[in-house]
Design a protein around this motif. Structure first.
Motif, short mmCIF file in Angstrom:
data_model
loop_
_atom_site.label_atom_id
_atom_site.label_comp_id
_atom_site.label_asym_id
_atom_site.label_seq_id
_atom_site.Cartn_x
_atom_site.Cartn_y
_atom_site.Cartn_z
N ILE A 201 0.83 -1.23 0.12
CA ILE A 201 0.16 0.20 -0.02
C ILE A 201 0.80 1.16 -0.06
O ILE A 201 0.58 2.32 -0.73
N GLN A 202 1.95 1.10 1.05
CA GLN A 202 2.72 2.14 0.83
C GLN A 202 3.38 2.49 -0.62
O GLN A 202 3.42 3.80 -0.94
N GLN A 203 3.94 1.54 -1.32
CA GLN A 203 4.55 1.66 -2.80
C GLN A 203 3.17 2.26 -3.70
O GLN A 203 3.71 3.07 -4.36
N ILE A 204 2.21 1.87 -3.25
CA ILE A 204 1.00 1.97 -4.37
C ILE A 204 0.68 3.36 -4.32
O ILE A 204 0.66 4.32 -5.07
N ILE A 211 -5.12 7.23 -5.46
CA ILE A 211 -5.66 6.37 -4.91
C ILE A 211 -6.32 6.57 -3.65
O ILE A 211 -7.48 6.04 -3.35
N LEU A 212 -5.69 7.45 -2.85
CA LEU A 212 -6.25 7.87 -1.64
C LEU A 212 -7.62 8.50 -1.62
O LEU A 212 -8.39 8.56 -0.66
N THR A 213 -7.98 9.10 -2.65
CA THR A 213 -9.26 9.82 -2.79
C THR A 213 -9.85 9.47 -4.14
O THR A 213 -11.17 9.88 -4.27
N ALA A 214 -9.69 8.31 -4.63
CA ALA A 214 -10.41 7.41 -5.72
C ALA A 214 -11.80 7.00 -5.01
O ALA A 214 -11.87 6.82 -3.96
N SER A 215 -12.61 6.82 -6.01
CA SER A 215 -13.99 6.31 -5.56
C SER A 215 -13.80 5.07 -5.21
O SER A 215 -13.20 4.20 -5.74
N LYS A 216 -14.22 4.57 -3.93
CA LYS A 216 -14.10 3.16 -3.26
C LYS A 216 -14.72 2.24 -4.55
O LYS A 216 -14.27 0.72 -4.82
N VAL A 243 -2.47 1.94 -13.26
CA VAL A 243 -3.70 1.19 -13.94
C VAL A 243 -4.84 1.53 -13.03
O VAL A 243 -5.97 1.24 -13.69
N PHE A 244 -4.93 1.69 -11.71
CA PHE A 244 -6.05 1.91 -11.25
C PHE A 244 -6.59 3.58 -11.44
O PHE A 244 -7.43 3.79 -11.34
N ASN A 245 -5.88 4.09 -12.01
CA ASN A 245 -6.38 5.40 -12.54
C ASN A 245 -7.11 5.42 -14.01
O ASN A 245 -7.83 6.29 -14.55
N SER A 246 -6.92 4.14 -14.61
CA SER A 246 -7.17 3.89 -15.95
C SER A 246 -8.86 3.69 -15.86
O SER A 246 -9.36 3.19 -15.01
N LYS A 247 -9.65 4.12 -17.11
CA LYS A 247 -10.95 3.58 -17.04
C LYS A 247 -11.14 2.37 -17.34
O LYS A 247 -10.49 1.60 -17.97
N LEU A 248 -12.12 1.77 -16.49
CA LEU A 248 -12.03 0.18 -16.62
C LEU A 248 -12.59 -0.35 -17.87
O LEU A 248 -12.19 -1.15 -18.44
N ASP A 277 1.50 -1.22 -17.78
CA ASP A 277 1.59 0.23 -18.32
C ASP A 277 1.52 0.39 -19.82
O ASP A 277 0.68 1.28 -20.15
N GLN A 278 1.86 -0.83 -20.44
CA GLN A 278 1.74 -0.65 -21.98
C GLN A 278 0.26 -0.95 -22.46
O GLN A 278 -0.24 -0.27 -23.39
N LEU A 279 -0.52 -1.70 -21.71
CA LEU A 279 -1.76 -2.04 -21.62
C LEU A 279 -2.75 -0.93 -21.66
O LEU A 279 -3.70 -0.68 -22.49
N VAL A 280 -2.54 0.24 -20.47
CA VAL A 280 -3.36 1.21 -20.42
C VAL A 280 -3.01 2.59 -20.89
O VAL A 280 -3.77 3.41 -21.36
N SER A 281 -1.69 2.77 -21.10
CA SER A 281 -1.19 4.05 -21.16
C SER A 281 -1.06 4.62 -22.63
O SER A 281 -0.97 5.64 -23.20
N LEU A 282 -0.67 3.65 -23.64
CA LEU A 282 -0.59 3.89 -25.07
C LEU A 282 -1.88 4.31 -25.78
O LEU A 282 -3.01 3.97 -25.50
#
Length: 306
Positions: A201-204, A211-216, A243-248, A277-282
């Motif tokens: 969690i520390q690393q994430i 992530i600390l303010t994202a919708s649960k 990846v958690f910041n990307s749209k599902l 990273d490649q999956l979601v950011s490109l």
């Protein structure tokens, strides 16, 4: 928005008697409900508009319209503008800043200077303070005690070093001004529901503070898809928490396309490995040609079948 709430003390200097006076002897004609109508009668409003303050937004904020009408530009406003410029708020940002936080115009200048001095004492640099104040306009409304407690909370709760705690709030200064409850809840969700270890969690959080303010709900859904459907283990999610910041929807569409092509391989030990990273950011084009080894037309055609 969770961070859009000024502290309740922002207007405490206005006593009940003063408030009654404002209501009893309105400075404005009673028939109007908009500040825009009084710009011609108020030097303060006219100059604030000239600076780029959006009065239609200001009047949506509790008591902010009344506040502006009680201020004298030369006596009350000018010194705060000079202070903000000294802190590092750019000239072209003063209007947007005051639109979001008109309450700072009623703050005691000495109190504001004390808060900046506190941040400097904690080894925040001038450029860092300017960036934090610009990105979290309510920051300087909070007392030194509040700021100190908040920094202490993130340091202790996440087990971060002083330097890493500083880096965290520089990147997401809203953490110092927003409510703590959503943050505590998200930390609990990560640990108890999603099963991450404290050091993970520390690393994430350090890599992606949002992530600390994202919708649960979004956190749970994204994790469920990544972990339970795509089979991504915790340690890989810890390596690529962006990846958690990307749209599902984006994750799902691309994963299904790769699965259809027989290319959905997320194990780094395998030769045809695709990183999260490649999956979601490109961008779509690059994702198709470089990762899926297909054309954008193939991808668009595939999406129509879903």
């Amino acid at each position: 928005d969770w961070d859009d709430v000024p502290p309740s003390s922002a207007l405490e200097e206005i006593s009940e008697e003063d408030a009654v006076q404002i209501i009893a002897e309105p400075l404005l004609p009673l028939q109007s409900s908009t500040l825009r109508d009084y710009v011609d009668h108020s030097e303060t409003l006219a100059k604030l508009v000239h600076l780029g303050v959006d009065l239609s937004q200001v009047e949506k904020r509790q008591k902010a319209g009344q506040l502006l009408l009680t201020l004298d530009f030369e006596k009350d406003v000018r010194k705060i503008l000079l202070f903000l410029k000294d802190v590092g708020v750019e000239d072209n940002q003063l209007g947007p800043f005051l639109t979001k936080n008109p309450y700072i115009l009623a703050e005691d200048l000495e109190a504001l200077e004390t808060r900046v001095a506190y941040l400097k004492s904690k080894k925040f640099g001038k450029a860092e303070i300017a960036q934090m104040v610009s990105r979290a306009p309510y920051l300087l409304l909070f007392s030194v005690e509040r700021l100190d407690n908040r920094l202490g909370f993130f340091k202790n709760e996440l087990g971060l070093s002083v330097k890493k705690t500083k880096d965290l709030v520089i990147r997401l200064p809203r953490l110092l001004t927003g409510k703590l409850e959503p943050v505590k809840e998200n930390l609990q969700v990560c640990q108890l529901e999603l099963g991450f270890q404290r050091n993970e969690i520390q690393q994430i959080v350090f890599k992606t503070p949002k992530i600390l303010t994202a919708s649960k709900k979004r956190l749970r859904q994204t994790f469920d898809y990544l972990h339970n459907i795509m089979g991504i283990p915790h340690h890989m999610l810890t390596r690529f928490p962006q990846v958690f910041n990307s749209k599902l929807l984006r994750i799902r569409e691309r994963h299904m396309f790769l699965t259809f092509l027989g290319r959905a391989q997320y194990d780094p030990a395998q030769p045809s490995y695709i990183s999260l990273d490649q999956l979601v950011s490109l961008p779509d084009e690059v994702f198709c040609t470089e990762i899926a080894k297909a054309s954008i037309q193939d991808f668009e055609k595939f999406l129509k079948t879903l």
